[in-house]
Scaffold this active site. Structure first.
Site, PDB file in Angstrom:
ATOM      1  N   LYS A 196       0.821  -1.187  -0.035  1.00 50.86           N
ATOM      2  CA  LYS A 196      -0.037   0.063   0.096  1.00 50.86           C
ATOM      3  C   LYS A 196       0.821   1.199  -0.081  1.00 50.86           C
ATOM      4  CE  LYS A 196      -3.955  -2.367   2.380  1.00 50.86           C
ATOM      5  NZ  LYS A 196      -5.002  -2.112   3.535  1.00 50.86           N
ATOM      6  N   TYR A 232     -12.404  -2.397  -3.391  1.00 51.96           N
ATOM      7  CA  TYR A 232     -12.620  -2.488  -2.151  1.00 51.96           C
ATOM      8  C   TYR A 232     -14.391  -2.514  -2.051  1.00 51.96           C
ATOM      9  CZ  TYR A 232      -8.083  -2.458   0.253  1.00 51.96           C
ATOM     10  OH  TYR A 232      -7.049  -2.801   1.030  1.00 51.96           O
ATOM     11  N   HIS A 292      -1.913  -5.420   1.565  1.00 51.68           N
ATOM     12  CA  HIS A 292      -3.333  -6.063   1.490  1.00 51.68           C
ATOM     13  C   HIS A 292      -3.088  -7.577   0.938  1.00 51.68           C
ATOM     14  CE1 HIS A 292      -7.387  -7.429  -0.082  1.00 51.68           C
ATOM     15  NE2 HIS A 292      -6.668  -8.042  -1.040  1.00 51.68           N
ATOM     16  N   GLU A 326      -9.718 -11.276  -7.253  1.00 48.26           N
ATOM     17  CA  GLU A 326      -8.799  -9.895  -6.918  1.00 48.26           C
ATOM     18  C   GLU A 326      -7.675 -10.061  -8.042  1.00 48.26           C
ATOM     19  OE1 GLU A 326      -9.770  -9.186  -2.365  1.00 48.26           O
ATOM     20  OE2 GLU A 326      -7.598  -9.847  -2.713  1.00 48.26           O
ATOM     21  N   ASN A 351      -2.075   0.504   6.693  1.00 48.21           N
ATOM     22  CA  ASN A 351      -1.418  -1.036   7.379  1.00 48.21           C
ATOM     23  C   ASN A 351      -0.701  -1.764   6.468  1.00 48.21           C
ATOM     24  OD1 ASN A 351      -3.421  -1.934   5.783  1.00 48.21           O
ATOM     25  ND2 ASN A 351      -4.785  -2.967   7.444  1.00 48.21           N
TER      26      ASN A 351
HETATM   27  P1  DAT Z   1      -7.661  -7.148   5.536  1.00 46.78           P
HETATM   28  O1  DAT Z   1      -6.865  -5.782   5.197  1.00 46.78           O
HETATM   29  O2  DAT Z   1      -6.521  -7.596   7.073  1.00 46.78           O
HETATM   30  O3  DAT Z   1      -8.352  -8.269   4.927  1.00 46.78           O
HETATM   31  P2  DAT Z   1     -10.276  -6.082   5.880  1.00 46.78           P
HETATM   32  O4  DAT Z   1     -10.628  -6.761   4.910  1.00 46.78           O
HETATM   33  O5  DAT Z   1     -11.223  -6.291   7.033  1.00 46.78           O
HETATM   34  O6  DAT Z   1      -8.694  -6.353   6.551  1.00 46.78           O
HETATM   35  O7  DAT Z   1     -10.328  -4.527   5.764  1.00 46.78           O
HETATM   36  C1  DAT Z   1      -9.803  -3.935   4.527  1.00 46.78           C
HETATM   37  C2  DAT Z   1      -9.067  -2.683   4.898  1.00 46.78           C
HETATM   38  O8  DAT Z   1      -9.969  -1.721   5.428  1.00 46.78           O
HETATM   39  C3  DAT Z   1      -8.206  -2.843   5.966  1.00 46.78           C
HETATM   40  O9  DAT Z   1      -6.775  -3.383   5.581  1.00 46.78           O
HETATM   41  C4  DAT Z   1      -7.969  -1.411   6.549  1.00 46.78           C
HETATM   42  C5  DAT Z   1      -9.383  -0.926   6.608  1.00 46.78           C
HETATM   43  N1  DAT Z   1     -10.057  -1.095   7.637  1.00 46.78           N
HETATM   44  C6  DAT Z   1     -10.528  -2.230   8.150  1.00 46.78           C
HETATM   45  N2  DAT Z   1     -11.107  -2.008   9.502  1.00 46.78           N
HETATM   46  C7  DAT Z   1     -10.775  -0.778   9.528  1.00 46.78           C
HETATM   47  C8  DAT Z   1     -11.159  -0.103  10.747  1.00 46.78           C
HETATM   48  N3  DAT Z   1     -11.798  -0.441  11.671  1.00 46.78           N
HETATM   49  N4  DAT Z   1     -10.644   1.366  10.780  1.00 46.78           N
HETATM   50  C9  DAT Z   1     -10.015   1.874   9.397  1.00 46.78           C
HETATM   51  N5  DAT Z   1      -9.884   1.136   8.520  1.00 46.78           N
HETATM   52  C10 DAT Z   1     -10.143  -0.122   8.594  1.00 46.78           C
HETATM   53 MG    MG Z   2      -9.603  -8.245   3.439  1.00 46.79          MG
END
Ligand code: DAT
Ligand code: MG
Length: 143
Positions: free
Chosen positions: A11, A51, A117, A128, A114
């Site tokens: 990212k 997303y 991905h 994806e 973070n």
């Molecule tokens: P991951 O990336 O671990 O698969 P996810 O699919 O639940 O996690 O979410 C996609 C992205 O969205 C994640 O990398 C960062 C953002 N995200 C998720 N939960 C969040 C939160 N509570 N606050 C802010 N951003 C968040």
């Molecule tokens: Mg995810």
């Protein structure tokens, strides 16, 4: 266990920190092969489409703004159990909860920025990978 493919994105925060190579080294040390890769600066439409499952979440707009804030490195990783191996390398979504030595623990500071991905299952991995790469862009590295 099967040979799988998974989509990985480094990212904008991690690209800006100049740690693409360090992250690639972790993939390689874990036995994952990079079989396609490209650097992209995503458009808003591309990031929203990628997303789309999170469209109704309160963080969606911030997530998209972040994903288009700078270039990303997108790659297809292949190997035994690649989807879970990559998720294990990444660590928990919230870097503060990510296990020591994981990519997110080492390179990310906050849940919204973070570092990486990774696809979370077989179906999403296929969708994806297809979202970013045509079949001609994916190399066969079985030799
Ligand atoms: P991951 O990336 O671990 O698969 P996810 O699919 O639940 O996690 O979410 C996609 C992205 O969205 C994640 O990398 C960062 C953002 N995200 C998720 N939960 C969040 C939160 N509570 N606050 C802010 N951003 C968040
Ligand atoms: Mg995810």
């Amino acid at each position: 266990m099967a040979i799988e493919r998974t989509l990985s994105i480094i990212k904008p925060d991690a690209v800006a920190k100049n740690v693409i190579g360090e992250i690639y080294a972790r993939f390689e040390k874990a036995g994952l092969r990079i079989i396609a890769a490209k650097m992209l600066h995503l458009s808003r439409e591309q990031a929203e489409g990628f997303y789309a499952v999170h469209q109704q979440r309160p963080f969606f707009k911030d997530l998209v703004d972040f994903m288009i804030s700078g270039p990303v490195m997108v790659q297809v990783l292949e190997g035994e159990n690649a989807i879970q191996v990559n998720r294990d390398l990444m660590g928990a979504t919230d870097p503060r909860k990510a296990a020591l030595g994981t990519i997110r623990a080492d390179f990310a500071n906050t849940v919204d920025e973070n570092a990486v991905h990774g696809s979370d299952g077989l179906e999403t991995a296929k969708t994806e990978v297809d979202y970013f790469f045509s079949t001609q862009e994916i190399c066969n590295r079985t030799r």
